[in-house]
Write an enzyme that holds these catalytic residues in place. Sequence first.
Site, PDB file in Angstrom:
ATOM      1  N   SER A 480       0.781  -1.219   0.074  1.00  0.00           N
ATOM      2  CA  SER A 480      -0.090  -0.154  -0.088  1.00  0.00           C
ATOM      3  C   SER A 480       0.806   1.373  -0.104  1.00  0.00           C
ATOM      4  CB  SER A 480      -0.878  -0.083   1.220  1.00  0.00           C
ATOM      5  OG  SER A 480      -1.700  -1.027   1.065  1.00  0.00           O
ATOM      6  N   SER A 512       1.779  -3.337   8.379  1.00  0.00           N
ATOM      7  CA  SER A 512       1.823  -3.683   9.432  1.00  0.00           C
ATOM      8  C   SER A 512       3.154  -4.518   9.926  1.00  0.00           C
ATOM      9  CB  SER A 512       0.816  -4.999   9.515  1.00  0.00           C
ATOM     10  OG  SER A 512      -0.454  -4.479   9.194  1.00  0.00           O
ATOM     11  N   GLU A 595      -3.453 -13.877   1.683  1.00  0.00           N
ATOM     12  CA  GLU A 595      -3.548 -12.895   2.908  1.00  0.00           C
ATOM     13  C   GLU A 595      -5.221 -13.270   3.146  1.00  0.00           C
ATOM     14  OE1 GLU A 595      -3.587  -8.210   4.063  1.00  0.00           O
ATOM     15  OE2 GLU A 595      -2.645  -8.915   2.058  1.00  0.00           O
ATOM     16  N   GLU A 712     -15.889  -3.879   0.363  1.00  0.00           N
ATOM     17  CA  GLU A 712     -16.477  -3.248  -0.966  1.00  0.00           C
ATOM     18  C   GLU A 712     -15.577  -3.651  -1.990  1.00  0.00           C
ATOM     19  OE1 GLU A 712     -18.270  -1.082   2.154  1.00  0.00           O
ATOM     20  OE2 GLU A 712     -16.046  -1.244   1.797  1.00  0.00           O
TER      21      GLU A 712
END
Length: 728
Positions: A480, A512, A595, A712
Amino acid sequence: MSAPTVGLDADTRALADSVRGLAARVAPLAATRESLDDYGRGESGRPFAALVDAGLHRIHLPERFGGDGAGLTEAAVVVEQLAHALVPGPLAHSITASAAVAACPVSPAADALLASFAAGATGVLLTDHRFEVRFDDRGAVVTGVSEAFTGVPGAHHVLVTASDGDRDHLVPLSPATEGVRIEAIDGTDLTVGTGIVHADEVRVPIRDLVVADRGAVELVRSTLAAAQAAGVAQWCLSATVDYIDTRKQFGRAVGSFQAVAHKAAMLLVDTELLRTAAGAGAGAADESAEQQRLAALSAGHAVAALAAEIPMEATLLHGAIGFTWEYDLHLYWRKAIAIAADLGPTDGWARRLGEAARRAERSHRLAGPDDESALRASLAGPLDAARAALTAGDHDRVRRILADAGVVAPHYPPPFGLAATPRQQDAIAQELSARGIAAPDLVIGEWILPTIIDYGSEAQRDRFLPPSLLGRLVWCQLFSEPEAGSDLASLRTTATKADGGWVLRGQKVWTSNAHLADWGACLARSDASAAKHEGISYFLVDLRSPGVRIRPLRQATGRAEFNEVFLDEVFVPDDCLVGAPGQGWTLATATLGYERTAMGRSMGHGSAAALRAAVEDGSVPAAEPVIAALGRLAGRELLLAGLGMRTALGDATGADMRAGASVRKVYGAIAQRDGSLDTLAVVGRHANVAAAGYAIDHLGLPAVLTGGGTIEIQLNVIARRLLRLPGK
């Protein structure tokens, strides 16, 4: 492709196809509509006779009665497909009643009933009724008036449950018996009769009483109700997808609009939940009474929560046409309402499940204690040695032993794992648990290492797998970016070719555990001229490299589990490029697939365990709303765990489980979100106490709800890739 069904192995999938084909021939929906008045009065009609001639009514009964000796799973598949085809008449009710009798201990009374059912008699099972049943030395006397149940008019055997204080019984009432009166009423479900049973001092001799296993009877009832609801849901899903794929508005297929696509995707999720509930119930038939009760209550709770909602949403997606009498959707909606109504109020299921969840937890097992005996024996020595090392406090040695034995990640191929099947993995987990050894956690390496196995070079596998399995390498995921979260293909981090490697420049965010990691899997754009999803490469980055700077991000919870990672002229050698240049999107998709599978396995935020503990230690009172909330939490978690089991079983038997990872990710996020809200709603002012953790748990939800892709995004995946709905 086989029809979607409760059953997963090849035999049950073939059974589903066979029943569906037969139902279409003997009970076409157009013909059913012409005779709704007859079926509403309780008449069996030609379809019932044809299906009885085919033996579907006794497939689950013992062979000594002419049945096939199949089990609850096969019965569930049959009633699921009957509901999918909206087959009229009492066959599903009769299968439920006879399956309940078959689940009871063998007795002359049970045998007599089973012989009657096998010969084609019809029946209905009534539980949660309003009869008063008293016992004496001659048998039972039944008095009272039932509520309205479907399947009552025309039934040869009305089975009611009762207890004499020492034992539970199924008490059969015959409409031909003096004192029994069946009152037919106009029912919601137009494809089967609805009625009320009146009993006025009806005596049932001892010889006719069936000693009942009440837990097994409840399991049958809930499981087969969930299977029928799943059949209705699948029809609604298929009809809706077909409609919105072809119906045009504003020059586009309705299904291309994101809001519509998301609603359709949720229909798939909810349909799979009902199939999961039914499959888990059927799978519990041979388990302990405690486990059967949890499975039964979970299935009943799922039906109560979802059965009527699915056709309602399908109707709304159809628009006005779905609300017309001529369109078939309302017939399925009526069926779904009736299935749930027969089970009783929704709140009752939540409360009962909450009470059961206070006392026990569901055990999900693929392998029985005697399964995989050779594997268990081969691991006994290493695991005993690991136990001894654990007792001595030598945790490094424990990890070495487990890694050498291939049980850190047993599903990996040799030499890193054992290429263990799901059943073998469960057997290994049981052996570890029996010795008090916690299964090692690879954390984020759980989904990066399989990518290296599948796409990396042999040298990369040999370099990175062994130390990772030993816990000496900790991983993070550098995907990300500030402007490329869910839209990962818009990433701006660049990789420029240099002598012997690549130079990375850019910024990653929401990473993370980067502050704890040794290495990271990083996506970077290696070809700026390529299309958006092309020109991306997949690198393994040593986080100790010059130019790597990690800045922890403090979250709303006060913790700093996420990080920004700055890559300033970071050199990555060629041997740390995984796959070929430009292949990064394929590898990223694989990593995200691992994941999403891992993140859908279990729940953390809003889990039932925290509320259960609070109730048991008295910090939260065991009031009815609290117990009902606990039931809702437990119900979601049981379905989530069941989804994982279903996917594992489906993979093992060759079923099409493409929906598994995305469905689990969507429902896992929903379950955690709703569970957290349910918890806050009942703990009251305890949420003001930071140390209690309720508010912190709730504030931490975004990490769960966005990690691995938002709800979503996952609904987009389901809509476009699984339902094949058109894009813009």
